[in-house]
Scaffold this motif. Structure first.
Motif, PDB file in Angstrom:
ATOM      1  N   GLU A  67      21.495  25.922 -66.267  1.00  0.00           N
ATOM      2  CA  GLU A  67      21.800  25.557 -64.878  1.00  0.00           C
ATOM      3  C   GLU A  67      22.854  26.549 -64.378  1.00  0.00           C
ATOM      4  N   ALA A  68      22.497  27.361 -63.387  1.00  0.00           N
ATOM      5  CA  ALA A  68      23.337  28.479 -62.957  1.00  0.00           C
ATOM      6  C   ALA A  68      24.718  28.061 -62.468  1.00  0.00           C
ATOM      7  N   ASP A  69      24.864  26.830 -61.999  1.00  0.00           N
ATOM      8  CA  ASP A  69      26.146  26.410 -61.430  1.00  0.00           C
ATOM      9  C   ASP A  69      27.040  25.675 -62.427  1.00  0.00           C
ATOM     10  N   SER A  70      26.674  25.665 -63.710  1.00  0.00           N
ATOM     11  CA  SER A  70      27.388  24.832 -64.683  1.00  0.00           C
ATOM     12  C   SER A  70      27.493  25.497 -66.047  1.00  0.00           C
ATOM     13  N   TYR A  89      30.934  24.681 -62.008  1.00  0.00           N
ATOM     14  CA  TYR A  89      31.999  25.658 -61.777  1.00  0.00           C
ATOM     15  C   TYR A  89      32.764  25.388 -60.488  1.00  0.00           C
ATOM     16  N   ASN A  90      32.109  24.852 -59.481  1.00  0.00           N
ATOM     17  CA  ASN A  90      32.750  24.680 -58.172  1.00  0.00           C
ATOM     18  C   ASN A  90      33.446  23.330 -58.028  1.00  0.00           C
ATOM     19  N   SER A  91      33.988  22.800 -59.087  1.00  0.00           N
ATOM     20  CA  SER A  91      34.654  21.494 -59.058  1.00  0.00           C
ATOM     21  C   SER A  91      35.823  21.499 -58.073  1.00  0.00           C
ATOM     22  N   ASP A  92      35.982  20.373 -57.381  1.00  0.00           N
ATOM     23  CA  ASP A  92      37.131  20.195 -56.496  1.00  0.00           C
ATOM     24  C   ASP A  92      38.403  19.888 -57.270  1.00  0.00           C
ATOM     25  N   ASP A  93      38.287  19.683 -58.582  1.00  0.00           N
ATOM     26  CA  ASP A  93      39.445  19.324 -59.408  1.00  0.00           C
ATOM     27  C   ASP A  93      39.494  20.195 -60.670  1.00  0.00           C
ATOM     28  N   PRO A  94      39.797  21.498 -60.509  1.00  0.00           N
ATOM     29  CA  PRO A  94      39.824  22.377 -61.677  1.00  0.00           C
ATOM     30  C   PRO A  94      40.890  21.984 -62.705  1.00  0.00           C
ATOM     31  N   GLU A  95      41.939  21.303 -62.280  1.00  0.00           N
ATOM     32  CA  GLU A  95      42.947  20.822 -63.236  1.00  0.00           C
ATOM     33  C   GLU A  95      42.326  19.817 -64.199  1.00  0.00           C
ATOM     34  N   ARG A  96      41.518  18.911 -63.667  1.00  0.00           N
ATOM     35  CA  ARG A  96      40.848  17.920 -64.523  1.00  0.00           C
ATOM     36  C   ARG A  96      39.894  18.620 -65.480  1.00  0.00           C
ATOM     37  N   GLU A 143      30.156  14.414 -59.430  1.00  0.00           N
ATOM     38  CA  GLU A 143      30.001  15.654 -58.684  1.00  0.00           C
ATOM     39  C   GLU A 143      30.391  16.872 -59.532  1.00  0.00           C
ATOM     40  N   THR A 144      31.135  16.649 -60.612  1.00  0.00           N
ATOM     41  CA  THR A 144      31.569  17.723 -61.517  1.00  0.00           C
ATOM     42  C   THR A 144      30.889  17.629 -62.869  1.00  0.00           C
ATOM     43  N   PHE A 145      30.830  16.440 -63.446  1.00  0.00           N
ATOM     44  CA  PHE A 145      30.325  16.230 -64.809  1.00  0.00           C
ATOM     45  C   PHE A 145      28.951  15.552 -64.734  1.00  0.00           C
ATOM     46  N   TRP A 146      27.949  16.156 -65.350  1.00  0.00           N
ATOM     47  CA  TRP A 146      26.586  15.648 -65.234  1.00  0.00           C
ATOM     48  C   TRP A 146      25.765  16.111 -66.432  1.00  0.00           C
ATOM     49  N   GLN A 147      24.501  15.723 -66.466  1.00  0.00           N
ATOM     50  CA  GLN A 147      23.618  16.169 -67.543  1.00  0.00           C
ATOM     51  C   GLN A 147      22.175  16.218 -67.058  1.00  0.00           C
ATOM     52  N   THR A 148      21.390  17.004 -67.762  1.00  0.00           N
ATOM     53  CA  THR A 148      19.944  16.992 -67.579  1.00  0.00           C
ATOM     54  C   THR A 148      19.380  16.171 -68.738  1.00  0.00           C
ATOM     55  N   MET A 194      46.932  26.292 -60.366  1.00  0.00           N
ATOM     56  CA  MET A 194      45.593  25.768 -60.501  1.00  0.00           C
ATOM     57  C   MET A 194      44.740  26.812 -61.233  1.00  0.00           C
ATOM     58  N   PRO A 195      44.082  26.410 -62.310  1.00  0.00           N
ATOM     59  CA  PRO A 195      43.272  27.374 -63.073  1.00  0.00           C
ATOM     60  C   PRO A 195      42.013  27.776 -62.310  1.00  0.00           C
ATOM     61  N   ASP A 196      41.601  29.006 -62.506  1.00  0.00           N
ATOM     62  CA  ASP A 196      40.338  29.480 -61.947  1.00  0.00           C
ATOM     63  C   ASP A 196      39.261  29.255 -63.002  1.00  0.00           C
ATOM     64  N   LEU A 197      38.362  28.333 -62.721  1.00  0.00           N
ATOM     65  CA  LEU A 197      37.256  28.034 -63.629  1.00  0.00           C
ATOM     66  C   LEU A 197      35.944  28.143 -62.860  1.00  0.00           C
ATOM     67  N   SER A 198      35.878  29.128 -61.973  1.00  0.00           N
ATOM     68  CA  SER A 198      34.759  29.263 -61.049  1.00  0.00           C
ATOM     69  C   SER A 198      33.596  30.094 -61.584  1.00  0.00           C
ATOM     70  N   SER A 199      33.692  30.567 -62.831  1.00  0.00           N
ATOM     71  CA  SER A 199      32.616  31.368 -63.411  1.00  0.00           C
ATOM     72  C   SER A 199      32.648  31.221 -64.930  1.00  0.00           C
ATOM     73  N   TRP A 200      31.565  31.641 -65.578  1.00  0.00           N
ATOM     74  CA  TRP A 200      31.508  31.621 -67.032  1.00  0.00           C
ATOM     75  C   TRP A 200      32.653  32.442 -67.619  1.00  0.00           C
ATOM     76  N   GLU A 201      32.896  33.621 -67.064  1.00  0.00           N
ATOM     77  CA  GLU A 201      33.965  34.495 -67.573  1.00  0.00           C
ATOM     78  C   GLU A 201      35.330  33.823 -67.468  1.00  0.00           C
ATOM     79  N   ALA A 202      35.574  33.119 -66.379  1.00  0.00           N
ATOM     80  CA  ALA A 202      36.852  32.427 -66.195  1.00  0.00           C
ATOM     81  C   ALA A 202      36.994  31.257 -67.176  1.00  0.00           C
ATOM     82  N   VAL A 203      35.917  30.526 -67.404  1.00  0.00           N
ATOM     83  CA  VAL A 203      35.948  29.411 -68.359  1.00  0.00           C
ATOM     84  C   VAL A 203      36.225  29.939 -69.765  1.00  0.00           C
TER      85      VAL A 203
END
Length: 117
Positions: free
Chosen positions: A46-49, A86-93, A68-73, A1-10
């Motif tokens: 947005e600090a969480d995205s 970043y805190n998606s329950d489905d990092p594979e997706r 819950e993962t994909f959204w917009q302002t 499972m990939p770690d995509l929990s931060s900007w650096e990881a992405v």
């Protein structure tokens, strides 16, 4: 499972994809498509995205099927970029979607260069 929990990881994940490079977008950091200069991932206010540049049809499906993962302002309304938490329950997706977005962005014409005044 990939770690995509931060900007650096992405960024680290996006840079493993063929044809990507570290660059800038509107003066901020970005992972871009080397062949055409198009952005792939950009940080968000947005600090969480982070922003994922992807076609409008995919964006709408992502927001409908995974709000819950994909959204917009309102800032991104009508623009080919979706915010991804970043805190998606489905990092594979999320990882698969970044790869699909890379394929879409790579097929685009080169980004217009800005003329010098």
């Amino acid at each position: 499972m990939p770690d995509l929990s931060s900007w650096e990881a992405v960024v680290a994940h996006a840079l493993t994809l063929p044809g990507t490079e570290l660059g800038t977008y509107y003066g901020g950091p970005a992972v871009r498509i080397a062949a055409n200069g198009r952005p792939l991932v950009t940080p968000s206010r947005e600090a969480d995205s982070f922003g994922l540049h992807i076609d409008q049809d995919s964006k709408l499906v992502l927001m409908e099927t995974g709000p819950e993962t994909f959204w917009q302002t309102p800032h991104y309304d009508g623009y080919p970029c979706v915010l991804v938490r970043y805190n998606s329950d489905d990092p594979e997706r999320v990882a698969d979607t970044i790869e699909r977005a890379r394929d879409w962005a790579e097929a685009l014409k080169p980004a217009a260069s800005r003329k010098k005044a």
